[in-house]
Design a protein around this motif. Structure first.
Motif, PDB file in Angstrom:
ATOM      1  N   ARG A   1      21.027  -4.950  -4.902  1.00  0.00           N
ATOM      2  CA  ARG A   1      21.268  -4.186  -3.680  1.00  0.00           C
ATOM      3  C   ARG A   1      22.573  -4.682  -3.069  1.00  0.00           C
TER       4      ARG A   1
ATOM      5  N   ASN B   1      14.452   5.252  -4.695  1.00  0.00           N
ATOM      6  CA  ASN B   1      13.666   5.956  -3.676  1.00  0.00           C
ATOM      7  C   ASN B   1      12.540   6.759  -4.312  1.00  0.00           C
TER       8      ASN B   1
ATOM      9  N   GLN C   1       9.811   4.421  -5.191  1.00  0.00           N
ATOM     10  CA  GLN C   1       9.038   4.067  -4.007  1.00  0.00           C
ATOM     11  C   GLN C   1       8.100   5.197  -3.607  1.00  0.00           C
TER      12      GLN C   1
ATOM     13  N   GLN D   1      12.892  -4.327   9.250  1.00  0.00           N
ATOM     14  CA  GLN D   1      13.336  -3.851   7.936  1.00  0.00           C
ATOM     15  C   GLN D   1      12.224  -3.958   6.891  1.00  0.00           C
ATOM     16  N   HIS D   2      11.436  -5.036   6.918  1.00  0.00           N
ATOM     17  CA  HIS D   2      10.391  -5.193   5.904  1.00  0.00           C
ATOM     18  C   HIS D   2       9.295  -4.148   6.071  1.00  0.00           C
TER      19      HIS D   2
ATOM     20  N   ASP E   1      10.980  -0.638   4.847  1.00  0.00           N
ATOM     21  CA  ASP E   1      11.052  -0.481   3.389  1.00  0.00           C
ATOM     22  C   ASP E   1       9.737  -0.005   2.797  1.00  0.00           C
ATOM     23  N   ASN E   2       8.628  -0.247   3.503  1.00  0.00           N
ATOM     24  CA  ASN E   2       7.307   0.112   2.975  1.00  0.00           C
ATOM     25  C   ASN E   2       6.609   1.159   3.833  1.00  0.00           C
TER      26      ASN E   2
END
Length: 390
Positions: free
Chosen positions: A127, A167, A170, A336-337, A340-341
């Motif tokens: 990343r 993406n 995910q 952010q964590h 991301d999920n």
């Protein structure tokens, strides 16, 4: 050519051979010059062709040398589009690639640098932060450059933007999680609710007994907790249902306006406010009940994310071939964590939340062939739900 005229002149014969040899030599030199010029032209044309391919490819093509010192010998202009930095920036500083790599992925880059001599044919996924601070995923494949002695003096590589692929992975992971939760819900939800109904009934029965009147508050608390547990199970069942949606041409603005009194009352109860900015939009295919649930979930999340006097803004607008429903709050943003999920079951920022509300929203959006895009900063979060215009 001179033979018919000079055949009777004896002394001219040796000169004829010399003239013949000289002419052949001149013709040979001329032919060689023409051949070499054509070869040079062909090489220039091929070099121009390959350079055109390299410089106009969407992937970044580069050549890195270790000798006489570590440096980029070539890097294609597409690196500007990928990272926001020009090729000259990389020529001037080879450390730039380390500074662009996110801190969590820098150890991976260092391990690649150490292991390259032993494992040259290695794919590297990282990343990186672009010059505009946005993050993208990149994939690099490389091959070694070997000199005449067989020593590795550098490597050539191709770097590709794989953000879209990541993406998609995910999204697949999120859908897989939803399906897993759905299977769990379908198999155990009813078995849990049956004994809960019995317990709740006995609690109500004992709460009405005179001898237990001093424990009325405790009984009420237990019943409330059972109702909350039942609500969680109901959300499980919502996820597990593979229902057929009833799509009809609807005006999204009409659905929002019908919900406005409800969410307005909800916001007033917490001393907060809701603003609406609805633009003229086209009709789209919607399941009204599901869209109402989606809007309520996201608006209530926004209200809970804001402090007292907070504001949630609901917008609709049309851009190109999409209708966008935008729900914006002025809360403290999403870490952010969590971001991301987002959309996975049990992922939540609330102390008492189940993490199933947004998972349901993502499922509803998926059934409507819509896309949820989230933008979050310390000054607020915006959910954009993009519907395709038929």
């Amino acid at each position: 050519m001179d033979l018919p005229f000079l055949i009777n002149v004896s002394w001219i014969a040796p000169w004829g051979f010399l003239i013949d040899a000289a002419l052949r030599f001149i013709i040979a030199i001329g032919t060689l010059i023409v051949y070499l010029d054509k070869t040079r032209y062909d090489l220039l044309a091929k070099e121009q062709y390959y350079r055109l391919l390299a410089e106009n490819a969407s992937d970044v093509i580069y050549r890195f040398k270790f000798v006489p010192k570590m440096h980029f010998e070539y890097i294609s202009p597409s690196v500007k589009k990928l990272t926001g930095h020009s090729p000259h920036s990389f020529y001037n500083s080879i450390r730039l690639i380390f500074s662009l790599t996110t801190p969590n992925d820098r150890p991976i880059l260092r391990m690649f640098a150490r292991k390259f001599f032993y494992e040259p044919d290695h794919t590297l996924i990282l990343r990186i932060r672009r010059s505009d601070t946005s993050m993208i995923w990149v994939e690099q494949t490389s091959v070694p450059i070997v000199n005449e002695e067989g020593s590795c003096i550098g490597f050539e590589g191709i770097v590709r933007d794989i953000t879209t692929r990541k993406n998609l992975e995910q999204d697949i992971s999120r859908l897989d999680s939803l399906n897993t939760v759905g299977q769990m819900a379908a198999s155990v939800a009813h078995e849990i609710r049956n004994p809960m109904t019995t317990i709740r009934g006995y609690l109500q029965f004992f709460a009405n007994k005179r001898e237990f009147s001093t424990y009325t508050n405790q009984f009420g608390l237990m019943i409330d907790e059972l109702d909350r547990t039942n609500l969680i199970i109901k959300e499980y069942l919502t996820l597990s249902k593979h229902r057929t949606i009833d799509l009809k041409l609807n005006n999204l603005n009409v659905i929002i306006e019908s919900l406005y009194p409800l969410v307005k009352a909800d916001s007033n109860a917490d001393n907060k406010d809701i603003h609406m900015h609805l633009s003229d939009i086209s009709l789209i295919y919607l399941d009204e009940k599901e869209i109402r649930q989606l809007i309520l979930n996201i608006v209530r999340n926004g209200l809970e994310a804001t402090s007292s006097d907070g504001i949630v803004i609901i917008r609709t607008f049309q851009q190109s071939d999409e209708i966008v429903l935008s729900i914006q709050d002025n809360g403290s943003g999403i870490p952010q964590h969590i971001l991301d999920n987002l959309g996975k079951p049990f992922v939540t920022t609330k102390e008492t939340g189940t993490g199933l509300g947004l998972a349901t929203c993502y499922r509803i959006a998926s059934r409507h062939q819509a896309v949820i895009k989230v933008e979050s900063t310390p000054s607020g979060t915006t959910f954009n739900i993009c519907f395709k215009i038929p």
